[in-house]
Design a protein around this motif. Structure first.
Motif, PDB file in Angstrom:
ATOM      1  N   ASP A  86       3.997   2.733  -4.281  1.00  0.00           N
ATOM      2  CA  ASP A  86       3.455   2.980  -2.953  1.00  0.00           C
ATOM      3  C   ASP A  86       2.113   2.285  -2.711  1.00  0.00           C
ATOM      4  O   ASP A  86       1.627   2.263  -1.579  1.00  0.00           O
ATOM      5  CB  ASP A  86       3.237   4.489  -2.748  1.00  0.00           C
ATOM      6  CG  ASP A  86       4.458   5.316  -3.102  1.00  0.00           C
ATOM      7  OD1 ASP A  86       5.564   4.890  -2.707  1.00  0.00           O
ATOM      8  OD2 ASP A  86       4.310   6.349  -3.771  1.00  0.00           O
ATOM      9  N   ALA A  87       1.519   1.737  -3.762  1.00  0.00           N
ATOM     10  CA  ALA A  87       0.137   1.275  -3.690  1.00  0.00           C
ATOM     11  C   ALA A  87      -0.071   0.174  -2.644  1.00  0.00           C
ATOM     12  O   ALA A  87      -1.048   0.191  -1.891  1.00  0.00           O
ATOM     13  CB  ALA A  87      -0.320   0.784  -5.066  1.00  0.00           C
ATOM     14  N   THR A  88       0.850  -0.779  -2.580  1.00  0.00           N
ATOM     15  CA  THR A  88       0.676  -1.896  -1.639  1.00  0.00           C
ATOM     16  C   THR A  88       0.704  -1.411  -0.198  1.00  0.00           C
ATOM     17  O   THR A  88      -0.162  -1.776   0.610  1.00  0.00           O
ATOM     18  CB  THR A  88       1.771  -2.957  -1.850  1.00  0.00           C
ATOM     19  OG1 THR A  88       1.670  -3.463  -3.180  1.00  0.00           O
ATOM     20  CG2 THR A  88       1.609  -4.095  -0.852  1.00  0.00           C
ATOM     21  N   LEU A  89       1.690  -0.589   0.122  1.00  0.00           N
ATOM     22  CA  LEU A  89       1.799  -0.066   1.485  1.00  0.00           C
ATOM     23  C   LEU A  89       0.628   0.854   1.809  1.00  0.00           C
ATOM     24  O   LEU A  89       0.064   0.783   2.912  1.00  0.00           O
ATOM     25  CB  LEU A  89       3.116   0.689   1.666  1.00  0.00           C
ATOM     26  CG  LEU A  89       3.339   1.315   3.055  1.00  0.00           C
ATOM     27  CD1 LEU A  89       3.272   0.256   4.152  1.00  0.00           C
ATOM     28  CD2 LEU A  89       4.671   2.061   3.102  1.00  0.00           C
ATOM     29  N   ARG A  90       0.258   1.668   0.840  1.00  0.00           N
ATOM     30  CA  ARG A  90      -0.871   2.573   1.081  1.00  0.00           C
ATOM     31  C   ARG A  90      -2.134   1.793   1.402  1.00  0.00           C
ATOM     32  O   ARG A  90      -2.848   2.102   2.370  1.00  0.00           O
ATOM     33  CB  ARG A  90      -1.117   3.451  -0.147  1.00  0.00           C
ATOM     34  CG  ARG A  90      -2.283   4.425   0.040  1.00  0.00           C
ATOM     35  CD  ARG A  90      -2.619   5.138  -1.270  1.00  0.00           C
ATOM     36  NE  ARG A  90      -3.664   6.120  -1.064  1.00  0.00           N
ATOM     37  CZ  ARG A  90      -4.960   5.848  -0.979  1.00  0.00           C
ATOM     38  NH1 ARG A  90      -5.373   4.585  -1.085  1.00  0.00           N
ATOM     39  NH2 ARG A  90      -5.838   6.807  -0.798  1.00  0.00           N
ATOM     40  N   ALA A 123       6.056  -4.209   5.988  1.00  0.00           N
ATOM     41  CA  ALA A 123       5.825  -3.672   4.642  1.00  0.00           C
ATOM     42  C   ALA A 123       6.446  -2.289   4.491  1.00  0.00           C
ATOM     43  O   ALA A 123       7.016  -1.958   3.442  1.00  0.00           O
ATOM     44  CB  ALA A 123       4.320  -3.617   4.365  1.00  0.00           C
ATOM     45  N   ALA A 124       6.366  -1.482   5.555  1.00  0.00           N
ATOM     46  CA  ALA A 124       6.944  -0.142   5.509  1.00  0.00           C
ATOM     47  C   ALA A 124       8.470  -0.209   5.432  1.00  0.00           C
ATOM     48  O   ALA A 124       9.108   0.583   4.718  1.00  0.00           O
ATOM     49  CB  ALA A 124       6.500   0.661   6.731  1.00  0.00           C
ATOM     50  N   ASN A 125       9.072  -1.137   6.162  1.00  0.00           N
ATOM     51  CA  ASN A 125      10.529  -1.300   6.089  1.00  0.00           C
ATOM     52  C   ASN A 125      10.962  -1.728   4.681  1.00  0.00           C
ATOM     53  O   ASN A 125      11.978  -1.248   4.159  1.00  0.00           O
ATOM     54  CB  ASN A 125      10.989  -2.334   7.117  1.00  0.00           C
ATOM     55  CG  ASN A 125      11.309  -1.714   8.469  1.00  0.00           C
ATOM     56  OD1 ASN A 125      12.124  -0.798   8.556  1.00  0.00           O
ATOM     57  ND2 ASN A 125      10.671  -2.211   9.513  1.00  0.00           N
ATOM     58  N   LYS A 126      10.202  -2.625   4.067  1.00  0.00           N
ATOM     59  CA  LYS A 126      10.513  -3.051   2.696  1.00  0.00           C
ATOM     60  C   LYS A 126      10.371  -1.882   1.719  1.00  0.00           C
ATOM     61  O   LYS A 126      11.149  -1.744   0.766  1.00  0.00           O
ATOM     62  CB  LYS A 126       9.590  -4.204   2.290  1.00  0.00           C
ATOM     63  CG  LYS A 126       9.879  -5.503   3.024  1.00  0.00           C
ATOM     64  CD  LYS A 126       8.873  -6.588   2.644  1.00  0.00           C
ATOM     65  CE  LYS A 126       9.134  -7.877   3.423  1.00  0.00           C
ATOM     66  NZ  LYS A 126       8.120  -8.922   3.122  1.00  0.00           N
ATOM     67  N   HIS A 127       9.375  -1.036   1.989  1.00  0.00           N
ATOM     68  CA  HIS A 127       9.162   0.138   1.146  1.00  0.00           C
ATOM     69  C   HIS A 127      10.354   1.082   1.230  1.00  0.00           C
ATOM     70  O   HIS A 127      10.818   1.632   0.224  1.00  0.00           O
ATOM     71  CB  HIS A 127       7.875   0.845   1.595  1.00  0.00           C
ATOM     72  CG  HIS A 127       7.488   2.018   0.749  1.00  0.00           C
ATOM     73  ND1 HIS A 127       7.841   3.315   1.074  1.00  0.00           N
ATOM     74  CD2 HIS A 127       6.762   2.104  -0.400  1.00  0.00           C
ATOM     75  CE1 HIS A 127       7.348   4.139   0.173  1.00  0.00           C
ATOM     76  NE2 HIS A 127       6.686   3.430  -0.744  1.00  0.00           N
ATOM     77  N   VAL A 128      10.889   1.278   2.422  1.00  0.00           N
ATOM     78  CA  VAL A 128      12.068   2.124   2.597  1.00  0.00           C
ATOM     79  C   VAL A 128      13.254   1.517   1.848  1.00  0.00           C
ATOM     80  O   VAL A 128      13.976   2.209   1.124  1.00  0.00           O
ATOM     81  CB  VAL A 128      12.401   2.293   4.098  1.00  0.00           C
ATOM     82  CG1 VAL A 128      13.739   3.017   4.273  1.00  0.00           C
ATOM     83  CG2 VAL A 128      11.302   3.062   4.807  1.00  0.00           C
ATOM     84  N   THR A 129      13.456   0.222   2.027  1.00  0.00           N
ATOM     85  CA  THR A 129      14.592  -0.449   1.391  1.00  0.00           C
ATOM     86  C   THR A 129      14.534  -0.345  -0.127  1.00  0.00           C
ATOM     87  O   THR A 129      15.539  -0.056  -0.789  1.00  0.00           O
ATOM     88  CB  THR A 129      14.626  -1.931   1.808  1.00  0.00           C
ATOM     89  OG1 THR A 129      14.781  -2.017   3.222  1.00  0.00           O
ATOM     90  CG2 THR A 129      15.790  -2.656   1.134  1.00  0.00           C
ATOM     91  N   SER A 130      13.357  -0.562  -0.673  1.00  0.00           N
ATOM     92  CA  SER A 130      13.234  -0.546  -2.132  1.00  0.00           C
ATOM     93  C   SER A 130      13.342   0.865  -2.712  1.00  0.00           C
ATOM     94  O   SER A 130      13.777   1.039  -3.859  1.00  0.00           O
ATOM     95  CB  SER A 130      11.903  -1.179  -2.558  1.00  0.00           C
ATOM     96  OG  SER A 130      10.816  -0.415  -2.067  1.00  0.00           O
ATOM     97  N   TYR A 188       5.276   8.096   3.708  1.00  0.00           N
ATOM     98  CA  TYR A 188       4.749   6.745   3.917  1.00  0.00           C
ATOM     99  C   TYR A 188       5.442   6.049   5.083  1.00  0.00           C
ATOM    100  O   TYR A 188       4.816   5.324   5.866  1.00  0.00           O
ATOM    101  CB  TYR A 188       4.875   5.923   2.635  1.00  0.00           C
ATOM    102  CG  TYR A 188       3.723   6.159   1.686  1.00  0.00           C
ATOM    103  CD1 TYR A 188       2.486   5.560   1.926  1.00  0.00           C
ATOM    104  CD2 TYR A 188       3.853   6.995   0.589  1.00  0.00           C
ATOM    105  CE1 TYR A 188       1.408   5.781   1.067  1.00  0.00           C
ATOM    106  CE2 TYR A 188       2.787   7.226  -0.269  1.00  0.00           C
ATOM    107  CZ  TYR A 188       1.563   6.620  -0.018  1.00  0.00           C
ATOM    108  OH  TYR A 188       0.506   6.855  -0.859  1.00  0.00           O
ATOM    109  N   SER A 189       6.724   6.253   5.226  1.00  0.00           N
ATOM    110  CA  SER A 189       7.462   5.627   6.319  1.00  0.00           C
ATOM    111  C   SER A 189       7.027   6.186   7.667  1.00  0.00           C
ATOM    112  O   SER A 189       6.731   5.435   8.613  1.00  0.00           O
ATOM    113  CB  SER A 189       8.970   5.847   6.126  1.00  0.00           C
ATOM    114  OG  SER A 189       9.393   5.366   4.878  1.00  0.00           O
TER     115      SER A 189
END
Length: 559
Positions: free
Chosen positions: A424-428, A460-467, A491-492
Motif C-alpha cells: 500500500d505504500a506507493t498509493l498511500r 494508481a488506485a485502480n492498479k492497487h485494486v487490480t493487484s 485505500y480504494s
C-alpha cells in the motif's frame, strides 16, 4: 434611427463572490471573502465556446475558493454601449436597447446552462451603472486626470480602440482582397480619425504601472502575458482618448456636464467591476478590489494597463490578480463563422451534458497556449478520465460482489493508516501528497495540470485494486483476509473520496453524486477534508454504496 440613453432597470440580484492574490496563488488577502470577475461580454453576436470557457473558468475559481471556506462573489454581465452596437442595431433596424437585450438574455441563458454560480449579472445599460460611471468620471476630472484636446489616430470600430502608428500595418484583407490598414494586435481594420475629445493622462502612470507589475510577480498570469504587459509599458504610453463626439456616437453614457461627448466604451465597461459592489461607496466596499479577474488574452491591454491606471487616478485599490487565458482553435485554426468551425456551447452542453463538457473545457483549455477543440477529444477525455479512471474505480469498490462487506465496512484504524505495508505504500504516499500538489496548480489557475495529478492518483488506485484482487479476498473467511479486505477497500474508497472533493469546482454535480455514494457528509467536503484519512468521521459502513443502483448511471455512455 433615434439613439438615446435609456437605462434599463433589472430585477434585484443575488449577492456576489471572490478569489486571487498578488502573489502567485489563488488565495485571497481578505480572510473570509473572495471576489472573482468575468469580463462583461459584448452583445454584438451570440455566445461561442470561448465565452463558455471564460464562464466555466471563472466559476471553477469561485467554487475552489468556496471549498477553502471563502464567502464568494462572482460577477458577470454584458457590455452594451459603443459604436459597434450602434451600427449593428442600425443594420438590424432595431432600437439599440432591444437589440442588446436579445443578446444579453442569451449570455445569461448560457451562464445558467453552464451551472455557473453567478452572484451578480450586470448590464452597462443598468441605471446604477450609469450613475457609477458618471461619478467615476467626475472623480477623474476633480483629481486633474481628464483634459480636453484634439486626438488623431487609427480607430478600430470592432475593438472600440485607437491604435498608434506602430500598432497598425498595411496589408491585403484575406477575406475581401482589398488593401487597407489593420491593427497588428487584433487583426481588425482601422480608419484614420481626427476629432476633439476628452483624454486621460495615461502617460503619467507608466512608471507606477511598471512598479506595480514588477513588484507583484504574480499579479498578471501567465508569465508570457506579464512580460507582454511590461513590454507595452516600457515602450511608452500615450494619453488615452476617453470620449467620442456625440455626433459620431450616441449610444453610450454622456460625459457629465458636456452632452456633446460620449464616454469611451471601455471606461464605461471597466467600471462595472466596481458597480457590482455598490460603487460609489459611502463606506468600505464589501468585496472590492477583485481577487481574480478572468479575461481573454485579447483584452489584456484594457485590463492590465488602462484599468489599473484608471484606478490609480481615482484613488482606488488595484485588482489582486489578472488571469489572462488563451483562446480556442479547431484543427489548430482560429475559429470563425466564415470557416464554419464555430462551436455552439448550448449544443455541446445538450450533447455531452454540462459536467462532461465543463471537464473537457477546463482540462484541455489553455492558459498560456491556445486549446484545440474537437468532438472526438471531448469523448476521449470523458471516456478515458471520467468513465474509465474515476467511474471505474468507484464501480469496482462499490460492486455487488463487495456489497455485503461494504455493509459492514469500517474505516481502518489510525495505526493501520500510518503503518501501510509495502503493498500500500506507493498509493498511500501519493494520496498523502496529492492535495498539496494539486493545490499548487489550482492556486495558479492551472486546473488542467491539477486534474492531471488527480487522475494519475486514480490510475494508481485502480492498479492497487487490480493487484490486490478484493473480489478474491472477499471469498475467504479467515480474520487476516477480512482485515486485508478492509484495508484494500479503504485505500480504494479513499482515493475516490479525495479525488471527488478536489473535482467539485469543475464537475460539481458528478462529484457531489459520487460523494453521496460514499455517504460523505456535506460538511466533510471542504478542501481541508482532502487530507488523507480525514473524511470518514461522519460515515457509517451501512450507508456506503447509497444509492448503489445509480453508480453506473453517474457516467453514462455518450456518443
Amino acid at each position: 434611427m433615434n439613439f438615446r440613453i435609456r437605462p434599463l432597470g433589472i430585477a434585484a440580484r443575488a449577492p456576489v463572490s471572490r478569489l486571487f492574490s498578488t502573489g502567485r496563488q489563488l488565495s485571497s488577502t481578505t480572510a473570509d471573502k473572495f471576489y472573482v470577475t468575468q469580463p462583461i461580454f459584448y452583445v454584438n453576436s451570440v455566445p461561442h465556446i470561448g465565452h463558455f470557457y471564460t464562464i466555466v473558468l471563472a466559476d471553477t475559481i469561485k467554487r475552489y475558493a468556496e471549498l477553502q471556506g471563502k464567502r464568494t462573489k462572482l460577477s458577470a454581465g454584458t457590455d452594451e454601449h459603443g459604436l459597434k452596437i450602434q451600427q449593428a442595431a442600425e443594420r438590424a433596424a432595431k432600437d439599440p436597447l432591444e437589440f442588446c437585450t436579445q443578446f444579453s438574455d442569451r449570455f445569461r441563458d448560457l451562464m445558467k446552462a453552464s451551472n455557473a454560480g453567478i452572484t451578480d449579472f450586470i448590464r452597462t445599460t443598468d441605471t446604477n451603472h450609469y450613475q457609477a460611471v458618471a461619478h467615476f468620471w467626475k472623480v477623474l476630472v476633480d483629481r486633474g486626470f481628464i483634459y480636453k484636446g484634439e486626438h488623431s489616430g487609427w480607430y478600430a470600430v470592432s475593438d472600440e480602440a485607437f491604435y498608434t502608428e506602430g500598432q497598425v500595418e498595411e496589408r491585403v484583407d484575406a477575406s475581401t482582397g482589398a488593401r487597407g490598414m489593420f491593427a497588428i494586435e487584433s487583426g481588425q481594420p482601422v480608419e484614420w480619425v481626427s476629432e476633439v475629445n476628452y483624454k486621460f493622462k495615461l502617460a503619467e502612470f507608466r512608471d507606477r504601472l511598471i512598479e506595480w507589475v514588477e513588484g507583484n510577480p504574480g499579479v498578471i498570469y501567465p508569465e508570457i502575458r506579464r512580460n507582454e504587459v511590461l513590454g507595452w509599458l516600457k515602450s511608452g504610453l500615450e494619453d488615452l482618448s476617453v470620449s467620442r463626439p456625440r455626433s459620431r456616437l450616441q449610444w453610450g453614457i454622456p460625459v457629465p456636464e458636456d452632452p456633446d461627448h460620449t464616454i469611451y466604451v471601455w471606461v464605461d465597461a471597466l467600471v462595472n467591476y466596481a458597480t457590482v459592489d455598490g460603487y460609489p461607496w459611502t463606506a468600505k466596499p464589501e468585496f472590492f478590489p477583485p481577487d481574480v479577474q478572468v479575461v481573454g488574452k485579447d483584452i489584456l491591454r484594457f485590463h492590465a494597463v488602462y484599468w489599473p491606471a484608471l484606478l490609480m487616478a481615482a484613488g482606488l485599490p488595484l485588482p489582486r490578480r489578472i488571469l489572462a487565458h488563451a483562446h480556442w482553435t479547431m484543427g489548430s485554426q482560429k475559429m470563425s463563422k466564415s470557416k464554419g468551425n464555430v462551436v455552439d456551447p448550448f449544443e455541446a452542453i445538450q450533447r455531452y451534458g454540462v459536467d462532461p463538457i465543463r471537464y473537457f473545457i477546463i482540462r484541455n483549455g489553455g492558459i498560456a497556449n491556445d486549446g484545440d477543440y474537437s468532438s472526438e477529444e471531448v469523448l476521449v477525455r470523458y471516456k478515458k478520465d471520467l468513465v474509465s479512471r474515476l467511474g471505474n474505480l468507484a464501480s469496482r469498490c462499490l460492486s455487488d460482489r463487495l456489497a455485503a462487506k461494504l455493509a459492514s465496512f469500517s474505516v481502518v484504524s489510525q495505526q493501520q493508516v500510518e503503518q501501510a505495508n509495502e503493498r500500500d505504500a506507493t498509493l498511500r504516499a501519493m494520496l498523502v501528497d496529492l492535495p498539496a500538489k494539486v493545490k499548487t496548480q489550482f492556486d495558479l489557475g492551472e486546473f488542467g495540470r491539477g486534474m492531471a495529478l488527480i487522475f494519475d492518483a486514480t490510475d494508481a488506485a485502480n492498479k492497487h485494486v487490480t493487484s490486490n484482487e478484493p473480489w478474491n479476498i472477499v471469498q475467504k473467511d479467515d480474520p487476516e483476509s477480512e482485515a486485508r479486505l478492509q484495508v484494500v477497500l479503504f485505500y480504494s474508497l479513499e482515493a475516490v473520496r479525495i479525488a471527488a472533493i478536489m473535482l467539485q469546482p469543475v464537475i460539481p454535480e458528478k462529484a457531489g453524486l459520487l460523494l453521496d455514494h460514499l455517504a460523505i457528509d456535506k460538511a466533510d467536503r471542504k478542501w481541508s477534508d482532502t487530507q488523507f484519512g480525514a473524511g470518514w468521521k461522519n460515515t457509517t459502513g451501512g450507508n456506503i454504496n447509497r444509492p448503489r443502483e445509480s453508480i453506473a448511471q453517474l457516467f453514462p455512455k455518450i456518443s
